[in-house]
Design an enzyme around this catalytic site. Structure first.
Site, PDB file in Angstrom:
ATOM      1  N   HIS A  18      28.217   3.800  -0.871  1.00 42.09           N
ATOM      2  CA  HIS A  18      28.737   2.544   0.482  1.00 42.09           C
ATOM      3  C   HIS A  18      29.426   3.807   1.254  1.00 42.09           C
ATOM      4  O   HIS A  18      28.953   3.563   2.617  1.00 42.09           O
ATOM      5  CB  HIS A  18      30.030   1.881  -0.385  1.00 42.09           C
ATOM      6  CG  HIS A  18      29.356   1.317  -0.910  1.00 42.09           C
ATOM      7  ND1 HIS A  18      30.417   0.027  -2.784  1.00 42.09           N
ATOM      8  CD2 HIS A  18      28.365  -0.252  -1.287  1.00 42.09           C
ATOM      9  CE1 HIS A  18      29.304  -0.277  -3.317  1.00 42.09           C
ATOM     10  NE2 HIS A  18      28.139  -1.257  -2.255  1.00 42.09           N
ATOM     11  N   LYS A  42      27.581 -13.275  -8.098  1.00 41.09           N
ATOM     12  CA  LYS A  42      28.219 -12.781  -9.342  1.00 41.09           C
ATOM     13  C   LYS A  42      29.144 -13.091  -9.877  1.00 41.09           C
ATOM     14  O   LYS A  42      30.370 -13.612  -9.010  1.00 41.09           O
ATOM     15  CB  LYS A  42      28.153 -10.989  -8.085  1.00 41.09           C
ATOM     16  CG  LYS A  42      27.619 -10.360  -7.628  1.00 41.09           C
ATOM     17  CD  LYS A  42      27.996  -9.328  -7.020  1.00 41.09           C
ATOM     18  CE  LYS A  42      25.925  -8.236  -6.477  1.00 41.09           C
ATOM     19  NZ  LYS A  42      26.266  -7.498  -5.482  1.00 41.09           N
ATOM     20  N   ARG A  91      18.066   0.407   0.274  1.00 39.43           N
ATOM     21  CA  ARG A  91      17.492   1.507  -0.714  1.00 39.43           C
ATOM     22  C   ARG A  91      16.190   1.315  -1.182  1.00 39.43           C
ATOM     23  O   ARG A  91      15.936   1.176   0.218  1.00 39.43           O
ATOM     24  CB  ARG A  91      18.966   1.222  -2.264  1.00 39.43           C
ATOM     25  CG  ARG A  91      20.454   1.738  -2.081  1.00 39.43           C
ATOM     26  CD  ARG A  91      20.919   1.303  -2.976  1.00 39.43           C
ATOM     27  NE  ARG A  91      21.091  -0.301  -3.252  1.00 39.43           N
ATOM     28  CZ  ARG A  91      21.417  -0.998  -4.386  1.00 39.43           C
ATOM     29  NH1 ARG A  91      22.429  -0.203  -4.854  1.00 39.43           N
ATOM     30  NH2 ARG A  91      21.186  -2.240  -4.191  1.00 39.43           N
ATOM     31  N   SER A 129      26.139  -0.276  -7.806  1.00 44.81           N
ATOM     32  CA  SER A 129      27.413  -0.936  -8.390  1.00 44.81           C
ATOM     33  C   SER A 129      26.752  -1.193 -10.244  1.00 44.81           C
ATOM     34  O   SER A 129      27.363  -1.186 -11.064  1.00 44.81           O
ATOM     35  CB  SER A 129      28.475  -2.257  -7.037  1.00 44.81           C
ATOM     36  OG  SER A 129      28.895  -1.283  -6.650  1.00 44.81           O
TER      37      SER A 129
HETATM   38  O1  PNS Z   1      27.372  -6.204  -2.008  1.00 42.48           O
HETATM   39  P1  PNS Z   1      26.823  -7.637  -1.994  1.00 42.48           P
HETATM   40  O2  PNS Z   1      27.531  -8.840  -3.414  1.00 42.48           O
HETATM   41  O3  PNS Z   1      25.341  -7.304  -2.232  1.00 42.48           O
HETATM   42  O4  PNS Z   1      27.795  -8.543  -0.631  1.00 42.48           O
HETATM   43  C1  PNS Z   1      26.763  -9.917  -0.609  1.00 42.48           C
HETATM   44  C2  PNS Z   1      28.032 -10.723   0.091  1.00 42.48           C
HETATM   45  C3  PNS Z   1      29.457 -10.467  -0.016  1.00 42.48           C
HETATM   46  C4  PNS Z   1      27.621  -9.843   1.424  1.00 42.48           C
HETATM   47  C5  PNS Z   1      27.277 -11.925   0.855  1.00 42.48           C
HETATM   48  O5  PNS Z   1      27.602 -12.587  -0.297  1.00 42.48           O
HETATM   49  C6  PNS Z   1      28.087 -12.951   1.638  1.00 42.48           C
HETATM   50  O6  PNS Z   1      27.854 -12.320   2.441  1.00 42.48           O
HETATM   51  N1  PNS Z   1      29.351 -13.886   1.393  1.00 42.48           N
HETATM   52  C7  PNS Z   1      29.275 -14.316   2.415  1.00 42.48           C
HETATM   53  C8  PNS Z   1      29.270 -15.402   1.900  1.00 42.48           C
HETATM   54  C9  PNS Z   1      28.145 -15.816   3.408  1.00 42.48           C
HETATM   55  O7  PNS Z   1      28.152 -15.744   4.496  1.00 42.48           O
HETATM   56  N2  PNS Z   1      27.034 -15.197   3.175  1.00 42.48           N
HETATM   57  C10 PNS Z   1      25.780 -15.116   3.635  1.00 42.48           C
HETATM   58  C11 PNS Z   1      24.956 -16.298   4.415  1.00 42.48           C
HETATM   59  S1  PNS Z   1      23.375 -16.701   3.426  1.00 42.48           S
END
Ligand code: PNS
Length: 163
Positions: A18, A42, A91, A129
């Site tokens: 990150h 998650k 990645r 992570s």
């Molecule tokens: O590190 P991650 O868990 O891959 O991040 C995913 C994250 C938190 C960026 C994604 O789940 C997110 O944007 N959550 C907020 C709700 C949303 O807008 N989802 C995307 C549209 S479906």
């Protein structure tokens, strides 16, 4: 006009991968808002407060980085922050499908915000992570993959004592 990007994620916990993306992103954007958002898929190990504390301590070295949290829709948050881009790290190929799907959904929801993918440094290409948590949970040494404070917090969480 300042070019602001949102770097959203779970950051459960923040890893060196990150940090590498933020460092690269700052070469392109004037400011990066690193934001903890909610991923319904998650189960989190660390609370938002714990994740934010680790982010704060690990990102101290960067200027032009703001830290925040939001429990809403990412594109709405990006608009609220007047961000032109959503920054995500890419990645291995295994990331592609999930990232592609999310980027397309976000574009459908708000055409003004562009998703930008940056490749992590080769050193971090297979770190995540999740895999770091799994190794740490069973006492594996993850010290080279996370900031020192995160390494300590993982050991604390899993009750791992130094030999
Ligand atoms: O590190 P991650 O868990 O891959 O991040 C995913 C994250 C938190 C960026 C994604 O789940 C997110 O944007 N959550 C907020 C709700 C949303 O807008 N989802 C995307 C549209 S479906």
């Amino acid at each position: 006009m300042k070019r602001v990007a949102i770097y959203p994620g779970s950051f459960d916990p923040v890893t060196n991968g990150h940090l590498d993306i933020v460092k690269r992103g700052l070469k392109i954007f004037d400011k990066i808002v690193v934001a903890i958002l909610y991923n319904p898929g998650k189960d989190y190990l660390f609370t938002i407060e714990e994740r934010m504390d680790m982010l704060e301590k690990s990102m101290k070295k960067f200027s032009n980085v703001e830290l925040d949290t939001s429990d809403g829709l990412l594109v709405n948050y990006a608009a609220q922050k007047e961000a032109c881009s959503i920054l995500r790290g890419m990645r291995a190929v295994s990331d592609f499908e999930y990232e592609f799907q999310m980027a397309l959904m976000n574009r459908r929801l708000n055409r003004e915000v562009q998703t930008v993918f940056l490749m992590t440094g080769l050193r971090w290409i297979f770190t995540s992570s999740s895999i770091i948590k799994e190794a740490a949970r069973f006492g594996g040494d993850v010290s080279g993959m996370v900031p020192p404070l995160v390494n300590l917090k993982l050991k604390e969480k899993y009750g791992i004592k130094d030999k």
